[in-house]
Design a protein around this motif. Structure first.
Motif, PDB file in Angstrom:
ATOM      1  N   ARG A 167       0.774  -1.056  -0.005  1.00 19.90           N
ATOM      2  CA  ARG A 167      -0.009  -0.026  -0.009  1.00 19.90           C
ATOM      3  C   ARG A 167       0.880   1.260  -0.060  1.00 19.90           C
ATOM      4  O   ARG A 167       0.602   2.293  -0.847  1.00 19.90           O
ATOM      5  CB  ARG A 167      -0.984  -0.050   1.292  1.00 19.90           C
ATOM      6  N   LEU A 168       1.961   1.281   0.877  1.00 15.82           N
ATOM      7  CA  LEU A 168       2.768   2.574   0.832  1.00 15.82           C
ATOM      8  C   LEU A 168       3.754   2.436  -0.529  1.00 15.82           C
ATOM      9  O   LEU A 168       3.944   3.645  -0.688  1.00 15.82           O
ATOM     10  CB  LEU A 168       3.586   2.331   2.154  1.00 15.82           C
ATOM     11  N   ALA A 169       4.170   1.503  -0.733  1.00 15.48           N
ATOM     12  CA  ALA A 169       4.610   1.377  -2.306  1.00 15.48           C
ATOM     13  C   ALA A 169       3.973   2.008  -3.294  1.00 15.48           C
ATOM     14  O   ALA A 169       4.321   2.983  -4.199  1.00 15.48           O
ATOM     15  CB  ALA A 169       5.244  -0.109  -2.672  1.00 15.48           C
ATOM     16  N   ASN A 170       2.602   1.681  -3.245  1.00 13.96           N
ATOM     17  CA  ASN A 170       1.763   2.325  -4.357  1.00 13.96           C
ATOM     18  C   ASN A 170       1.498   3.814  -4.180  1.00 13.96           C
ATOM     19  O   ASN A 170       1.272   4.560  -4.998  1.00 13.96           O
ATOM     20  CB  ASN A 170       0.304   1.684  -4.191  1.00 13.96           C
ATOM     21  N   GLN A 171       2.167   4.772  -2.819  1.00 16.50           N
ATOM     22  CA  GLN A 171       2.100   5.981  -2.763  1.00 16.50           C
ATOM     23  C   GLN A 171       3.508   6.462  -2.945  1.00 16.50           C
ATOM     24  O   GLN A 171       3.586   7.642  -2.683  1.00 16.50           O
ATOM     25  CB  GLN A 171       1.689   5.991  -1.223  1.00 16.50           C
ATOM     26  N   GLY A 172       4.210   5.636  -3.535  1.00 16.62           N
ATOM     27  CA  GLY A 172       5.795   6.284  -3.928  1.00 16.62           C
ATOM     28  C   GLY A 172       6.510   6.292  -2.832  1.00 16.62           C
ATOM     29  O   GLY A 172       7.639   6.819  -2.923  1.00 16.62           O
ATOM     30  N   LEU A 173       6.314   5.436  -1.552  1.00 18.38           N
ATOM     31  CA  LEU A 173       7.194   5.492  -0.487  1.00 18.38           C
ATOM     32  C   LEU A 173       8.265   4.055  -0.466  1.00 18.38           C
ATOM     33  O   LEU A 173       7.880   3.167  -0.803  1.00 18.38           O
ATOM     34  CB  LEU A 173       6.439   5.192   0.742  1.00 18.38           C
ATOM     35  N   GLU A 174       9.349   4.526   0.047  1.00 22.08           N
ATOM     36  CA  GLU A 174      10.502   3.621   0.126  1.00 22.08           C
ATOM     37  C   GLU A 174      10.359   3.208   1.618  1.00 22.08           C
ATOM     38  O   GLU A 174      10.543   4.296   2.264  1.00 22.08           O
ATOM     39  CB  GLU A 174      11.843   4.109  -0.228  1.00 22.08           C
ATOM     40  N   ILE A 175      10.368   2.139   1.845  1.00 22.94           N
ATOM     41  CA  ILE A 175      10.123   1.377   3.301  1.00 22.94           C
ATOM     42  C   ILE A 175      11.424   0.905   3.901  1.00 22.94           C
ATOM     43  O   ILE A 175      12.195   0.146   3.002  1.00 22.94           O
ATOM     44  CB  ILE A 175       9.072   0.444   3.438  1.00 22.94           C
ATOM     45  N   PHE A 176      11.584   1.337   4.988  1.00 27.69           N
ATOM     46  CA  PHE A 176      12.691   0.712   5.801  1.00 27.69           C
ATOM     47  C   PHE A 176      12.368   0.228   7.420  1.00 27.69           C
ATOM     48  O   PHE A 176      11.493   0.985   8.000  1.00 27.69           O
ATOM     49  CB  PHE A 176      13.751   1.807   6.127  1.00 27.69           C
ATOM     50  N   LYS A 177      12.492  -1.039   7.494  1.00 25.93           N
ATOM     51  CA  LYS A 177      12.050  -2.037   8.652  1.00 25.93           C
ATOM     52  C   LYS A 177      13.032  -2.438   9.432  1.00 25.93           C
ATOM     53  O   LYS A 177      13.992  -2.784   8.709  1.00 25.93           O
ATOM     54  CB  LYS A 177      10.972  -2.736   8.303  1.00 25.93           C
ATOM     55  N   LEU A 178      13.250  -2.570  10.832  1.00 21.32           N
ATOM     56  CA  LEU A 178      14.046  -3.309  11.415  1.00 21.32           C
ATOM     57  C   LEU A 178      13.819  -4.764  11.587  1.00 21.32           C
ATOM     58  O   LEU A 178      14.783  -5.509  12.033  1.00 21.32           O
ATOM     59  CB  LEU A 178      14.156  -2.615  12.878  1.00 21.32           C
ATOM     60  N   CYS A 179      12.519  -5.105  11.707  1.00 19.80           N
ATOM     61  CA  CYS A 179      12.254  -6.556  11.861  1.00 19.80           C
ATOM     62  C   CYS A 179      10.795  -6.816  11.231  1.00 19.80           C
ATOM     63  O   CYS A 179       9.904  -5.661  11.011  1.00 19.80           O
ATOM     64  CB  CYS A 179      12.240  -7.171  13.219  1.00 19.80           C
ATOM     65  N   GLU A 180      10.402  -8.128  11.041  1.00 18.82           N
ATOM     66  CA  GLU A 180       9.321  -8.212  10.425  1.00 18.82           C
ATOM     67  C   GLU A 180       8.534  -9.575  11.222  1.00 18.82           C
ATOM     68  O   GLU A 180       9.478 -10.127  12.089  1.00 18.82           O
ATOM     69  CB  GLU A 180       9.346  -9.269   9.307  1.00 18.82           C
ATOM     70  N   PHE A 181       7.212  -9.542  11.631  1.00 21.18           N
ATOM     71  CA  PHE A 181       6.583 -10.579  12.100  1.00 21.18           C
ATOM     72  C   PHE A 181       5.425 -10.867  11.229  1.00 21.18           C
ATOM     73  O   PHE A 181       4.946 -10.078  10.357  1.00 21.18           O
ATOM     74  CB  PHE A 181       5.775 -10.139  13.552  1.00 21.18           C
ATOM     75  N   GLU A 182       5.193 -12.254  11.386  1.00 17.24           N
ATOM     76  CA  GLU A 182       3.840 -12.828  10.536  1.00 17.24           C
ATOM     77  C   GLU A 182       2.537 -12.330  10.972  1.00 17.24           C
ATOM     78  O   GLU A 182       2.498 -11.852  12.071  1.00 17.24           O
ATOM     79  CB  GLU A 182       3.624 -14.347  10.699  1.00 17.24           C
TER      80      GLU A 182
END
Ligand code: PRP
Ligand code: ADE
Length: 179
Positions: A164-179
């Motif tokens: 959804r944020l990529a569709n807004q043209g945003l580059e995302i940076f995250k420190l971790c992921e969870f399911e």
């Protein structure tokens, strides 16, 4: 990025099943905040990623986004802009409504907090559906700010926020992921 630091950050986040509603696995960033080493590492990684990139404002969303956004703005040497739930900001505001993983809400920003041409970094503790940050990005863009980067401690990619944020043209940076 240092994989040991990232593992320590992820391990510091506790999971509470069925909070605040049945079926939600709540990823609780307060346990990271209580761990000085994990909090400091998280802030260090954000600083390493975003220093000297020309940002002029950091925007953080109520409430948990404040805990990362305000210290990052101080370190980057720029102003911090809080995006708040309705009725909390005292001066003239603009508003956007959005859906949450477990409800819906409205966010507000002071109209004079972002100036046309501001280069804005958005930060929050967690990305789920992306509704919060999509609404935040709309507020910033309505005021003439430029926003192309969003940072999170936690992403829940199964909930679709990254796309959804990529569709807004945003580059995302995250420190971790969870399911
Ligand atoms: C949580 C979290 C993010 C948002 C993520 O905040 O801190 O801001 O939900 O969800 P989304 O990607 O689906 O929009 P919440 O609205 O619960 O507010 P709080 O920080 O004040 O608890
Ligand atoms: N905000 C939205 N979804 C969440 C989750 N699963 N854990 C913590 N905060 C959240």
């Amino acid at each position: 990025m240092n994989t040991q630091s990232l593992a320590l950050i992820k391990q510091s986040i506790k999971t509470i099943p069925d909070y605040p509603k049945a079926g939600i696995m709540f990823r609780d960033v307060t346990s990271l905040l209580e761990d000085h080493q994990a909090y400091k590492m998280a802030m260090g990684l954000f600083l390493e990623r975003y220093r000297d990139q020309g940002f002029t404002k950091v925007v953080g969303t109520e409430a948990r986004g404040f805990l990362f956004g305000a210290p990052l703005a101080l370190e980057l040497g720029v102003g911090f802009v809080p995006v708040r739930k309705p009725g909390k900001l005292p001066r003239e505001t603009i508003a956007e409504s959005y859906e949450l993983e477990y409800g819906h809400d409205t966010l507000e920003m002071h109209v004079d907090a972002i100036k046309p041409g501001d280069k804005v970094l958005v930060i929050d503790d967690l990305l789920a559906t992306g509704g919060t940050i999509e609404a935040t990005v709309k507020l910033i863009r309505r005021l003439g700010g430029e926003v192309a980067h969003a940072a999170f401690v936690i992403s829940l990619p199964d909930l679709g926020g990254e796309q959804r944020l990529a569709n807004q043209g945003l580059e995302i940076f995250k420190l971790c992921e969870f399911e």
